[in-house]
Design an enzyme around this catalytic site. Structure first.
Site, short mmCIF file in Angstrom:
data_model
loop_
_atom_site.label_atom_id
_atom_site.label_comp_id
_atom_site.label_asym_id
_atom_site.label_seq_id
_atom_site.Cartn_x
_atom_site.Cartn_y
_atom_site.Cartn_z
N GLU A 101 -39.48 -30.34 -11.21
CA GLU A 101 -40.58 -31.16 -11.75
C GLU A 101 -39.97 -32.15 -12.72
O GLU A 101 -39.41 -31.75 -13.74
CB GLU A 101 -41.64 -30.31 -12.47
CG GLU A 101 -42.54 -29.55 -11.54
CD GLU A 101 -43.72 -28.88 -12.24
OE1 GLU A 101 -44.26 -29.47 -13.19
OE2 GLU A 101 -44.09 -27.77 -11.83
N GLU A 130 -43.03 -21.85 -14.24
CA GLU A 130 -43.12 -22.00 -15.71
C GLU A 130 -43.64 -20.73 -16.39
O GLU A 130 -44.59 -20.77 -17.18
CB GLU A 130 -44.00 -23.20 -16.07
CG GLU A 130 -43.42 -24.51 -15.60
CD GLU A 130 -44.12 -25.77 -16.11
OE1 GLU A 130 -45.22 -25.64 -16.69
OE2 GLU A 130 -43.58 -26.85 -15.93
O1 AHR Z 1 -47.12 -31.12 -12.44
C1 AHR Z 1 -48.16 -30.79 -13.30
C2 AHR Z 1 -47.93 -29.45 -14.00
O2 AHR Z 1 -46.84 -29.59 -14.87
C3 AHR Z 1 -47.53 -28.30 -13.12
O3 AHR Z 1 -48.62 -27.66 -12.58
C4 AHR Z 1 -46.81 -27.39 -14.07
O4 AHR Z 1 -45.83 -26.62 -13.42
C5 AHR Z 1 -46.26 -28.32 -15.12
O5 AHR Z 1 -46.57 -27.91 -16.39
#
Ligand code: AHR
Length: 507
Positions: free
Chosen positions: A296, A177
């Site tokens: 994610e 990210e």
């Molecule tokens: O999964 C929780 C967080 O969400 C992770 O660390 C990040 O990559 C995202 O913003």
């Protein structure tokens, strides 16, 4: 108003193939965050802990999910992580301020322990490198440590640490990210694209067999989306195999109909990323296709207020411990359907995360482990969704919600497993009031019959599974049946379903 029967139609056919499903689409994620590692997968004092301190009760639940690949060690945490802190004798490892989540990281668990844990869980590791505070040098050294057979400083150090054979980690994320203002070492698209390309080149020199994931946007709602994808891929295209997508949804305004429609937002997100990848492909006159790693995805919002109260610099506090509701499980089911319908381009995905931190598996320190509501759609789709994804042609009544129009009540994906002679239909009924009767024309499967119909339903959309009070569980007494060569699927109001067809006479 009483309950009515609402009708939908669906056609499935052996020839309507989307793609062979890459099993890594059922991956997950463990970040060194909260109680995911400490008190989650690792708790040396726990009665079920093995000789390495890994909780067997948790490992059993992870194995039940058949998770094929697990992303590690972050997440936001990786952007200020020194991987060298987590190797060698545990007593020599430094405690560090972990800046992303403002906790103290003891480094008791690091790369080698995680690789051991993943082996025990029958999963591959998807490793992320730090492109926030570090860069090419740390990444190439880590890769040399994990994947080089021997005879060099880093590979010999691994041997000294007790690992004669290389770990051969195949899949690597180039940072995490990096577009986000919350990220340590946030970069512009140009800065990230250049750094990721040069890191990828160096890593490929160390081990040309690896696969690399370039960072996409942190969500479809970032102001720089999708320009971020276009600019970064312009730099990384030749050197990477995948681009990442991340997306979480919440229901803070308690609007269930709108919340359940969020899979349409996910659908648009995926389509836009595919278009952007293919635009850069065309621009570069390239023959290579970049695939997607949706590494994610989940529901995340329940724990937001609680997390503001966490004492800074504590060790393994209960962070991001969302207690999931029944309606969350319905959206998770639809998000899995969305991934499967795009399995021609999505080759890797990760439910974020796996244990305690926004997770399907919860634990009590020193105590029990249990299944959250979202465990169930993940479990059934992972275990029964192996084979080829078929494109279901759906004709469903629709509704409008606060943010979406023309939302089909029926959301579905279909998987054909030729070897097992099995067709599996995953279907969510988003209708809050009414049963949905789906007439399924399974024309090329005329020797098949309904073997099992699993239903996940609860009268209360906010029902949860907490320690000692698991309210949401599936049953397999669904009412689907065969009629005149067609499958009639009876989907209770607000339900997630798995209808499994097998060839007649097959056990
Ligand atoms: O999964 C929780 C967080 O969400 C992770 O660390 C990040 O990559 C995202 O913003």
């Amino acid at each position: 108003m009483g309950e009515e029967l609402v009708k939908a139609k669906m056609v499935i056919d052996k020839d309507y193939v989307i793609s062979k499903i890459d099993k890594r689409i059922y991956g997950s994620f463990i970040e060194q965050l909260g109680r995911a590692v400490y008190g989650g997968i690792y708790e040396p004092d726990h009665p079920s802990a093995d000789e390495q301190g890994f909780r067997q009760d948790v490992l059993d639940l992870v194995k039940e999910l058949q998770v094929p690949i697990v992303r590690y060690p972050g997440g936001n945490m990786v952007s200020a992580y020194n991987w060298e802190d987590g190797i060698g004798p545990k007593e020599d490892r430094p405690r560090r301020l972990e800046l992303a989540w403002r906790v103290t990281e003891t480094n008791e668990v690091g790369t080698n322990e995680f690789v051991d844990w993943a082996k025990k869980a029958n999963a591959e590791v998807m490793m992320a490198v730090n492109l926030g505070t570090r860069g090419i040098d740390a990444a190439r050294n880590l890769l040399e440590y994990t994947n080089h057979p021997g005879g060099t400083a880093w590979s010999e150090l691994r041997k000294q640490h007790g690992y004669q054979e290389p770990h051969n980690i195949k899949t690597w994320c180039l940072g995490n990210e990096m577009d986000g203002s919350w990220q340590i070492g946030q970069k512009t698209a140009y800065e990230y694209g250049r750094l990721a390309a040069e890191t990828a080149k160096a890593m490929r020199q160390v081990d040309p067999t690896i696969e690399l994931v370039s960072c996409g946007s942190s969500s479809a709602h970032m102001p720089t989306f999708p320009e971020w994808e276009a600019t970064t891929l312009d730099h990384t295209y030749e050197y990477v195999d995948y681009i990442s997508l991340h997306q979480y949804y919440g229901n803070p305004n308690n609007d269930t109909a709108n919340f359940l429609a969020n899979s349409m937002d996910m659908e648009n997100f995926i389509q836009t990323v595919i278009s952007t990848c293919d635009y850069i492909k065309a621009k570069k006159r390239s023959k290579k296709t970049i695939n997607l790693s949706f590494d994610e995805w989940n529901v995340w919002f329940h724990s937001n207020d609680q997390d503001k109260k966490i004492e800074p610099w504590s060790i393994a506090p209960p962070q991001l411990e969302d207690v999931y509701t029944f309606e969350d499980a319905l959206l998770v089911g639809s998000m899995l359907n969305t991934l499967l319908r795009h399995s021609d381009r999505i080759k890797i995905a990760a439910m974020a995360q796996l244990v305690n931190v926004i997770a399907p598996i919860m634990t009590e320190n020193g105590g029990r482990a249990w299944k959250q509501t979202i465990f169930y759609p993940y479990y059934y789709t992972s275990v029964y969704g192996r084979g080829v994804a078929l494109n279901p042609v759906i004709d469903s009544p629709e509704y409008d919600s606060t943010d979406f129009t023309d939302v089909p009540y029926l959301d579905s994906s279909v998987v054909y497993n030729e070897e097992k002679e099995e067709v599996v239909i995953f279907a969510t009924n988003r209708n809050l009031q009414n049963t949905l009767q789906v007439e399924i024309d399974a024309r090329s499967f005329n020797e098949y019959e309904v073997k099992e119909h699993v239903v996940l339903h609860h009268d209360d959309p906010k029902a949860t599974n907490t320690l000692g009070n698991e309210q949401v569980k599936p049953h397999n007494n669904g009412e689907s049946y065969m009629d005149n060569g067609k499958v009639v699927g009876i989907l209770p109001k607000l339900s997630w379903n798995m209808i499994r067809l097998t060839k007649s006479g097959k056990e």
